[in-house]
Design an enzyme around this catalytic site. Sequence first.
Site, PDB file in Angstrom:
ATOM      1  N   ASP A 407      46.558 -32.263 106.201  1.00 15.54           N
ATOM      2  CA  ASP A 407      45.234 -32.170 105.588  1.00 15.54           C
ATOM      3  C   ASP A 407      45.064 -30.771 105.007  1.00 15.54           C
ATOM      4  OD1 ASP A 407      42.627 -32.853 104.962  1.00 15.54           O
ATOM      5  OD2 ASP A 407      41.849 -32.225 106.917  1.00 15.54           O
ATOM      6  N   GLU A 410      45.463 -28.668  99.739  1.00 13.36           N
ATOM      7  CA  GLU A 410      45.265 -28.517  98.277  1.00 13.36           C
ATOM      8  C   GLU A 410      45.814 -27.196  97.745  1.00 13.36           C
ATOM      9  OE1 GLU A 410      42.948 -29.695 100.452  1.00 13.36           O
ATOM     10  OE2 GLU A 410      43.344 -31.735  99.814  1.00 13.36           O
ATOM     11  N   ASP A 485      37.369 -37.002 101.776  1.00 14.16           N
ATOM     12  CA  ASP A 485      36.064 -37.032 102.437  1.00 14.16           C
ATOM     13  C   ASP A 485      35.006 -37.772 101.624  1.00 14.16           C
ATOM     14  OD1 ASP A 485      37.357 -35.562 104.312  1.00 14.16           O
ATOM     15  OD2 ASP A 485      36.459 -33.645 103.753  1.00 14.16           O
TER      16      ASP A 485
END
Length: 804
Positions: A407, A410, A485
């Site tokens: 997670d 990015e 999300d």
Amino acid sequence: MITNTELENKGNLFPTKILNFKKDVDTLYFYTDNDVILQLKVVRDSVLRFRYTTVGNFDNDFSYAITKYASTGYNKLEIKGEEDKYIITTSKLRCEILKQGMRVSMYDVKDNTLINEDEIGFHWEESYEYGGNIVKMSKVSQDGESYYGLGDKPNHLNLKGKRYTNWVTDSYAYGKDTDPIYKDIPFYTGLHNNKAYGIFFDNTFQSFFDFAHERRNVTSFWAQGGEMNYYFFYGPKMTDVVESYTDLTGKPHQLPPMWALGFHQCKWSYYPEAKVKEITSTFRKLKIPCDAIYLDIDYMDGFRCFTWDKEHFPDPKRMVKELEDDGFKTVVIIDPGIKIDKDYWVFKEGLENDYFCKRADGAHMKGKVWPGECYFPDFTKPEVRDWWSGLFKELIEDIGVKGVWNDMNEPAVMEVPNKTFPDDVRHDYDGNPCSHRKAHNVYGMQMARATYHGLKKFRYPKRPFVITRAAYSGTQRYTSTWTGDNIASWEHLWIANIQAQRMAMSGFGFAGSDIGGFAEQPQGELFTRWIQLGIFHPFFRVHSSGDHGDQEPWAFDEDVTDIVRKFIEIRYQLLPYLYTAFWNYVDHGTPMLKSLVLYDQEDVHTHYRTDEFVFGEHILACPVLEPNAKGRRMYVPKGQWFNYWTDEVVKGGKEMWVDADIDSMPIFVKEGAIIPKYPIQQYVGEKEINEITLDVYYKKGKEDSELYSDANDGYDYTKGRYSLRNFRLTGRKNELIINQFKEGKYVTEYQDFRLIIHGLPFTIEEIEIDNQTISLERLSNDGIYSLVVDKNFSELHLKGNELN
Ligand code: GLC
């Protein structure tokens, strides 16, 4: 003009006139008198690569997206020079390049249809600020052209009329039309005049796509740096385009273990151990099938990766084993930020070996994430990836964790305006040093890749399971993904449906959403409708941020629990069907979810549909996306379909009302299909499976279906130990024939098939299997015929008298 640097507007520059060309086996070079070179490589008869430089030579040719396993080779390559153009011909395409301005047009070689043509074509603008160019391409948008693809964009499936940015971004509680979000998949399919082609712009800088938004007849794409470097795929079928793109950027390196296709339960966060156990035992008590339980960041010691909070999880190895004994695989989260802590072994190793990213002037890249101030490994360096893979040894080999969830890759950085690294951060980029401007979009992909290699090594001889949030094209080779999300709203249910379809047509099939919504809390009805959709998504996981209440199947009222159980059970019954679709994806790149346009591009009604899709080859599903619905209108594609619940046959090619109260949803099965089903299990491998049900749907005519089986884990299947059964159904007025063709060396656990015959228009008077007449006593009929047969039959006939 599409974009300009703010500092200096140099304006668009263009190739001038082609002076000469050179051919080097499969590659052609065209040279202009202003130092532009176009390199055109024939990858396959239907796949061409276009690469442009403006400075007389090319950068080192390196791509993270392209797999070394991509197919190459063509049947024909001819080049002819005419006065004003060059003509390149393969067995599928004719490509014309104008000498003046270097503009390219592409035709179907057989019927001369124009497939795609440059408008102003390749052009560029010099970047004073960073050096290099902003590279641009403009193409004509043909009459009635539609566009699809681009990964996870949360809006209408048809991209026409919109402009998009590709810049991998942490997007908590994104909404419809938020752009960009987590993924960069710069690939789209164009469709007009019943012919589809694809373009993959393999450039990792921030890129942009404009689909007839700025100008009605122009589609453009451009990037903030790097080369104009794109692949052109010709169909004419959309499925062929998607398969070619997937072949080039890679199919998953192996099938997932079958348990990974089961149901997964997640929350931020389940802790301590007693809470985890309470959740898993409730699944078993309530008989709701589930295969995986997730530990979010709180299992760690102060959010330090590869550590455990010993107070909440005193003996992780024992816990993981006990969960496994109860049929649960444990999946844990691992983020990229490594806490700055001189007493923490991962930090120390990274620092000593110089594995962390640095700023342009040499300082470490420092940023805040869950653990506080962190350094970040440079995953674009092979040595760092090897180190990272090795870090999983204890977690996987010793403790027994079965899957890893990557997670914040990015990479996400908190409390800074751009939410990520500054542009000047340096990266190795596998020996092609560059700034973050170029490496940003692949950072998460390279993290997931390193994680995948760790899992692969330490799970061996079992298959790895990884899930990532950030991705660039090609990430599907290593990992599954989710859509980040989202929010517990009806609009997000619509978005989740589109995103899973869009990912499928962007080559990344193993995808799903946070079911029920990550932020905020769903009502029981929304949760139920979302589970109904989720059973058709290859990745099937409930996840929520946890601070808004519970989101387990029993967190609502009892009716919800019962309906949710019923749908999860359907998913578990359909596992052999989904596994077969997955095998087709891994083997040929065939999308497991087919949006209606992908399913039937000839029918223009499908071009703007968003909600309906085909799961695998034969099941049509359409989620209910509104509260208080007793059903919905939907478009049923051409052909005859059986209502899954009632067996009523409907003729498609039209929009119709379909009843679907809260305990139901519109599901149809294509006539002629043979759908394999498992018995209901609480988790994959719970039961010894001696019999597979084949739901046989009558059709007047022929239809093919497949059933792929193997050991459900491990690598033996790659050595031929799989079983592939092709069923050909032939239906006549008073006869149904099923031929079975078998392939592969795997001896399946199941011995028999239980055939359930739907929609037979005659009464069975005679059964013949492999030329032997079988007693009618073997047939049972309680309103619907069923018959148990040996799995190895070759030809089966059911004959009878026509019903009135
Ligand atoms: C991010 C993830 C989410 C996770 C949370 C805590 O928001 O997207 O899935 O639960 O971080 O780790």
